[in-house]
Design a protein around this motif. Structure first.
Motif, PDB file in Angstrom:
ATOM      1  N   UNK A 144     -63.581  29.413  91.429  1.00  0.00           N
ATOM      2  CA  UNK A 144     -64.843  29.285  92.772  1.00  0.00           C
ATOM      3  C   UNK A 144     -65.375  30.780  91.879  1.00  0.00           C
ATOM      4  N   UNK A 145     -64.803  31.699  92.195  1.00  0.00           N
ATOM      5  CA  UNK A 145     -65.931  33.113  91.482  1.00  0.00           C
ATOM      6  C   UNK A 145     -65.865  33.182  90.437  1.00  0.00           C
ATOM      7  N   UNK A 146     -65.016  31.892  89.279  1.00  0.00           N
ATOM      8  CA  UNK A 146     -65.372  32.504  88.015  1.00  0.00           C
ATOM      9  C   UNK A 146     -66.760  31.662  87.442  1.00  0.00           C
ATOM     10  N   UNK A 147     -67.296  30.734  88.589  1.00  0.00           N
ATOM     11  CA  UNK A 147     -68.917  30.099  87.933  1.00  0.00           C
ATOM     12  C   UNK A 147     -70.100  30.690  88.786  1.00  0.00           C
ATOM     13  N   UNK A 148     -70.350  31.871  89.268  1.00  0.00           N
ATOM     14  CA  UNK A 148     -71.020  31.771  89.944  1.00  0.00           C
ATOM     15  C   UNK A 148     -72.216  32.221  88.878  1.00  0.00           C
ATOM     16  N   UNK A 149     -72.431  31.985  87.565  1.00  0.00           N
ATOM     17  CA  UNK A 149     -73.726  31.982  87.040  1.00  0.00           C
ATOM     18  C   UNK A 149     -73.797  30.435  86.416  1.00  0.00           C
ATOM     19  N   UNK A 150     -73.205  29.676  87.197  1.00  0.00           N
ATOM     20  CA  UNK A 150     -73.809  28.139  86.758  1.00  0.00           C
ATOM     21  C   UNK A 150     -73.741  27.332  88.455  1.00  0.00           C
ATOM     22  N   UNK A 151     -74.921  27.367  89.321  1.00  0.00           N
ATOM     23  CA  UNK A 151     -75.147  26.452  90.402  1.00  0.00           C
ATOM     24  C   UNK A 151     -74.905  25.315  90.366  1.00  0.00           C
ATOM     25  N   UNK A 152     -74.532  24.670  89.274  1.00  0.00           N
ATOM     26  CA  UNK A 152     -73.957  22.638  88.939  1.00  0.00           C
ATOM     27  C   UNK A 152     -72.010  23.218  89.279  1.00  0.00           C
ATOM     28  N   UNK A 177     -79.248  23.780  95.936  1.00  0.00           N
ATOM     29  CA  UNK A 177     -80.026  24.304  96.234  1.00  0.00           C
ATOM     30  C   UNK A 177     -79.492  25.194  97.635  1.00  0.00           C
ATOM     31  N   UNK A 178     -78.937  24.965  97.858  1.00  0.00           N
ATOM     32  CA  UNK A 178     -78.572  25.694  99.324  1.00  0.00           C
ATOM     33  C   UNK A 178     -78.197  27.701  98.101  1.00  0.00           C
ATOM     34  N   UNK A 179     -76.845  27.566  97.226  1.00  0.00           N
ATOM     35  CA  UNK A 179     -76.910  28.405  96.201  1.00  0.00           C
ATOM     36  C   UNK A 179     -77.935  29.193  95.244  1.00  0.00           C
ATOM     37  N   UNK A 180     -78.905  28.402  94.947  1.00  0.00           N
ATOM     38  CA  UNK A 180     -80.175  29.016  94.739  1.00  0.00           C
ATOM     39  C   UNK A 180     -80.876  29.397  95.717  1.00  0.00           C
ATOM     40  N   UNK A 181     -81.013  30.202  96.974  1.00  0.00           N
ATOM     41  CA  UNK A 181     -81.892  30.087  97.932  1.00  0.00           C
ATOM     42  C   UNK A 181     -82.164  32.260  97.630  1.00  0.00           C
ATOM     43  N   UNK A 182     -81.288  32.821  96.373  1.00  0.00           N
ATOM     44  CA  UNK A 182     -80.758  33.660  96.978  1.00  0.00           C
ATOM     45  C   UNK A 182     -79.574  34.089  96.114  1.00  0.00           C
ATOM     46  N   UNK A 183     -79.467  35.550  95.281  1.00  0.00           N
ATOM     47  CA  UNK A 183     -79.070  35.640  94.766  1.00  0.00           C
ATOM     48  C   UNK A 183     -77.570  36.090  95.517  1.00  0.00           C
ATOM     49  N   UNK A 184     -77.542  36.309  96.753  1.00  0.00           N
ATOM     50  CA  UNK A 184     -76.159  36.212  97.377  1.00  0.00           C
ATOM     51  C   UNK A 184     -74.914  35.567  98.054  1.00  0.00           C
ATOM     52  N   UNK A 185     -76.223  34.078  98.109  1.00  0.00           N
ATOM     53  CA  UNK A 185     -75.311  33.201  98.665  1.00  0.00           C
ATOM     54  C   UNK A 185     -73.460  32.495  98.010  1.00  0.00           C
TER      55      UNK A 185
END
Length: 225
Positions: A118-126, A165-173
């Motif tokens: 999952x850590x490798x996918x942080x640039x792709x929200x879906x 939606x949840x992970x796009x509320x901020x760059x830190x999520x």
């Protein structure tokens, strides 16, 4: 447009299905939207047949409802939907985490691998949220209750749109999610049911807080094929 960029040709239905799925989960959650075959055909550059087949697959997966003579309807996700789904997740996942803690290091190693992926996918929200679901599903499955596992699967379409939606509320999520997942794994690795359940409760509480916030950064839509 459908392109293969020199790669082996992918079935058109699969390309359209993937495009539409990503498009749907990145739609504003408070809006109900109708999608028509003609619009999708123009957007992707394909014929109606693969679009029709992809829409039927998405309807079977619970992402939309095909309304005769109108199109495919993607329903809004209301505040009441969010509260209901998160309440259901809390009930199921805390209990499952307690049961799964009995597996200790065996399950923890599997979950650590899922976190690394999952850590490798942080640039792709879906893709990040699809991986997120694999993590939570592994814990629910490990609890050994097929009735709860089946119920949890029934939430999958709502979870995916909410999660994006949840992970796009901020760059830190997304980074916070990974840390919260590691805390859950620590409780399971220790064989401590209370620690595992408390970590799940904290994770779901912060997720609910994120779901209540507006998106403050644009969704990254990657429709390349």
């Amino acid at each position: 447009m459908l392109q293969t960029s020199g790669r082996k040709a992918e079935p058109a239905q699969d390309v359209v299905f993937r495009w539409l799925k990503q498009h749907i989960v990145t739609l504003p959650r408070r809006d109900g939207v109708f999608l028509t075959e003609a619009e999708v055909c123009r957007a992707i550059g394909t014929s109606r047949t693969p679009v029709r087949e992809a829409l039927l697959r998405l309807e079977a997966d619970g992402f939309l409802q095909i309304v005769p003579k109108k199109g495919a309807y993607v329903a809004p996700i209301t505040e009441a939907d969010i509260e209901a789904v998160m309440q259901a997740r809390k009930l199921v996942e805390e209990w499952c985490a307690r049961q799964a803690a009995g597996l200790g290091e065996t399950l923890a190693r599997e979950l650590d691998q899922l976190i690394d992926q999952q850590a490798q996918l942080q640039d792709d929200p879906v893709a990040f949220i699809e991986s997120d679901r694999l993590f939570h599903r592994a814990i629910v499955s490990a609890a050994g209750n097929p009735v709860l596992a089946g119920f949890y699967e029934s939430l999958r379409d709502r979870q995916l749109r909410m999660g994006v939606h949840a992970v796009t509320t901020s760059d830190r999520r997304s980074g916070d999610v990974l840390g919260e997942h590691r805390a859950i794994v620590a409780g399971i690795a220790a064989g401590d049911p209370d620690q595992a359940a408390e970590a799940v409760a904290r994770h779901l509480a912060t997720t609910l807080a994120a779901l209540r916030m507006p998106i403050i950064r644009p969704l990254e839509r990657s429709f390349s094929t």
